[in-house]
Design an enzyme around this catalytic site. Structure first.
Site, PDB file in Angstrom:
ATOM      1  N   SER A 153      25.863 -51.234 -81.547  1.00 29.11           N
ATOM      2  CA  SER A 153      27.094 -51.955 -81.222  1.00 29.11           C
ATOM      3  C   SER A 153      28.194 -51.536 -82.178  1.00 29.11           C
ATOM      4  O   SER A 153      27.923 -51.058 -83.283  1.00 29.11           O
ATOM      5  CB  SER A 153      26.882 -53.471 -81.344  1.00 29.11           C
ATOM      6  OG  SER A 153      26.802 -53.850 -82.711  1.00 29.11           O
ATOM      7  N   ASP A 154      29.446 -51.698 -81.765  1.00 25.46           N
ATOM      8  CA  ASP A 154      30.541 -51.559 -82.717  1.00 25.46           C
ATOM      9  C   ASP A 154      30.408 -52.708 -83.713  1.00 25.46           C
ATOM     10  O   ASP A 154      29.691 -53.689 -83.481  1.00 25.46           O
ATOM     11  CB  ASP A 154      31.885 -51.583 -81.995  1.00 25.46           C
ATOM     12  CG  ASP A 154      32.974 -50.840 -82.759  1.00 25.46           C
ATOM     13  OD1 ASP A 154      32.812 -50.642 -83.974  1.00 25.46           O
ATOM     14  OD2 ASP A 154      33.979 -50.450 -82.136  1.00 25.46           O
ATOM     15  N   CYS A 155      31.093 -52.599 -84.849  1.00 24.96           N
ATOM     16  CA  CYS A 155      30.897 -53.550 -85.942  1.00 24.96           C
ATOM     17  C   CYS A 155      31.155 -54.995 -85.515  1.00 24.96           C
ATOM     18  O   CYS A 155      32.286 -55.342 -85.164  1.00 24.96           O
ATOM     19  CB  CYS A 155      31.799 -53.174 -87.109  1.00 24.96           C
ATOM     20  SG  CYS A 155      31.514 -51.507 -87.704  1.00 24.96           S
ATOM     21  N   TRP A 156      30.135 -55.795 -85.532  1.00 22.63           N
ATOM     22  CA  TRP A 156      30.204 -57.227 -85.205  1.00 22.63           C
ATOM     23  C   TRP A 156      30.650 -57.509 -83.767  1.00 22.63           C
ATOM     24  O   TRP A 156      31.155 -58.574 -83.454  1.00 22.63           O
ATOM     25  CB  TRP A 156      31.083 -57.977 -86.218  1.00 22.63           C
ATOM     26  CG  TRP A 156      30.500 -57.922 -87.585  1.00 22.63           C
ATOM     27  CD1 TRP A 156      29.447 -58.645 -88.058  1.00 22.63           C
ATOM     28  CD2 TRP A 156      30.882 -57.067 -88.666  1.00 22.63           C
ATOM     29  NE1 TRP A 156      29.148 -58.285 -89.353  1.00 22.63           N
ATOM     30  CE2 TRP A 156      30.021 -57.320 -89.752  1.00 22.63           C
ATOM     31  CE3 TRP A 156      31.875 -56.108 -88.812  1.00 22.63           C
ATOM     32  CZ2 TRP A 156      30.118 -56.658 -90.967  1.00 22.63           C
ATOM     33  CZ3 TRP A 156      31.964 -55.438 -90.021  1.00 22.63           C
ATOM     34  CH2 TRP A 156      31.101 -55.728 -91.084  1.00 22.63           C
TER      35      TRP A 156
END
Length: 266
Positions: A239-242
């Site tokens: 996933s992209d960050c958070w």
């Protein structure tokens, strides 16, 4: 199956559920009983090794793309990988396995840049799907290289952000990108498909936004249907960050952090 993949499967089979979960974090802790060191997956190399001391800074991706030269991108990718590998070896020798010091680079960005309100367009190779696919594959090949036995990677590349991620920067955590099947397959997917099938990119990163109603990092259509199904992608998805917390905080498709995590894993 490569001996390295076989070894990885053997190690995972020995992990407890808690240990497996711990390895899904970007800052994966050591599992000493299995001889697995701590590892931080977060590293960047869009135009050079980022944030880990002195390194060669090549032009921004949009500038390199203006050369229309895939051989150049492959050579630059190889140079970046050489510096990244050297840094990793030196840091690991000192027991330093902190952020920005690993071999997994979240590069290249093969999104199609068609909206000037998107603040990260300079990370891309522009607005053309064909050019982006050629340069994306070349950079992946440069970063990953081939070992003497053809099995190990010099570094690991990551094609991002799957799949439609070029809208207004301010609403990237909540907006829904609507694209018809023709536009998806002619505009937004070709570069990713090329990176997977031709470049054999090791990882693919999902986008923050929704695409046609589904959060990209929890999209059955994008991940299971297209990436794993149609393209038979064998690497790992990140996933992209958070981005997972956007499921319940901004996209409102889930209600709790646990439900969001479960949706992404499934």
């Amino acid at each position: 199956m490569s001996k390295y993949r076989k070894r990885a499967e053997e190690l995972v089979a020995q992990m407890t559920l808690e240990e497996k979960v711990s390895q899904t974090l970007y800052n994966a802790p050591a599992i000493e009983r299995l001889g697995i060191p701590a590892y931080n997956w977060w590293n960047e190399a869009l135009h050079g090794v980022a944030r880990a001391g002195v390194a060669t800074s090549f032009p921004q991706a949009i500038g390199m793309a203006a050369a229309f030269d895939d051989g150049l991108l492959r050579t630059i990718g190889d140079a970046v990988a050489t510096e990244g590998r050297a840094k990793y070896n030196e840091y690991a020798k000192r027991g330093d396995r902190d952020i920005y010091k690993g071999l997994t680079f979240w590069s290249p960005n093969v999104n199609i840049f068609r909206d000037p309100r998107w603040g990260r367009g300079h990370e891309t190779y522009g607005e053309d799907p064909y050019l982006t696919s050629r340069l994306g594959v070349a950079y992946v090949e440069g970063l990953q290289g081939t070992g003497e036995d053809g099995e190990y990677l010099k570094t690991a590349a990551c094609a991002k952000h799957f799949a439609v991620h070029s809208g207004p920067e301010g609403v990237r955590h909540e907006f829904n990108a609507e694209a018809g099947k023709k536009d998806m397959y002619e505009t937004y997917l070709p570069a990713f498909e090329a990176c997977v099938k031709e470049g054999e990119v090791e990882a693919v990163m999902g986008a923050y936004n929704r695409t046609n109603g589904e959060p990209c990092c929890g999209s059955d259509t994008l991940i299971r249907g297209i990436l794993r199904g149609e393209w038979e992608f064998q690497g790992h998805f990140v996933s992209d960050c958070w981005a997972i917390k956007d499921f319940h905080e901004h996209h409102l498709v889930t209600k709790t952090p646990e439900e969001s995590a479960a949706m992404a894993l499934k």
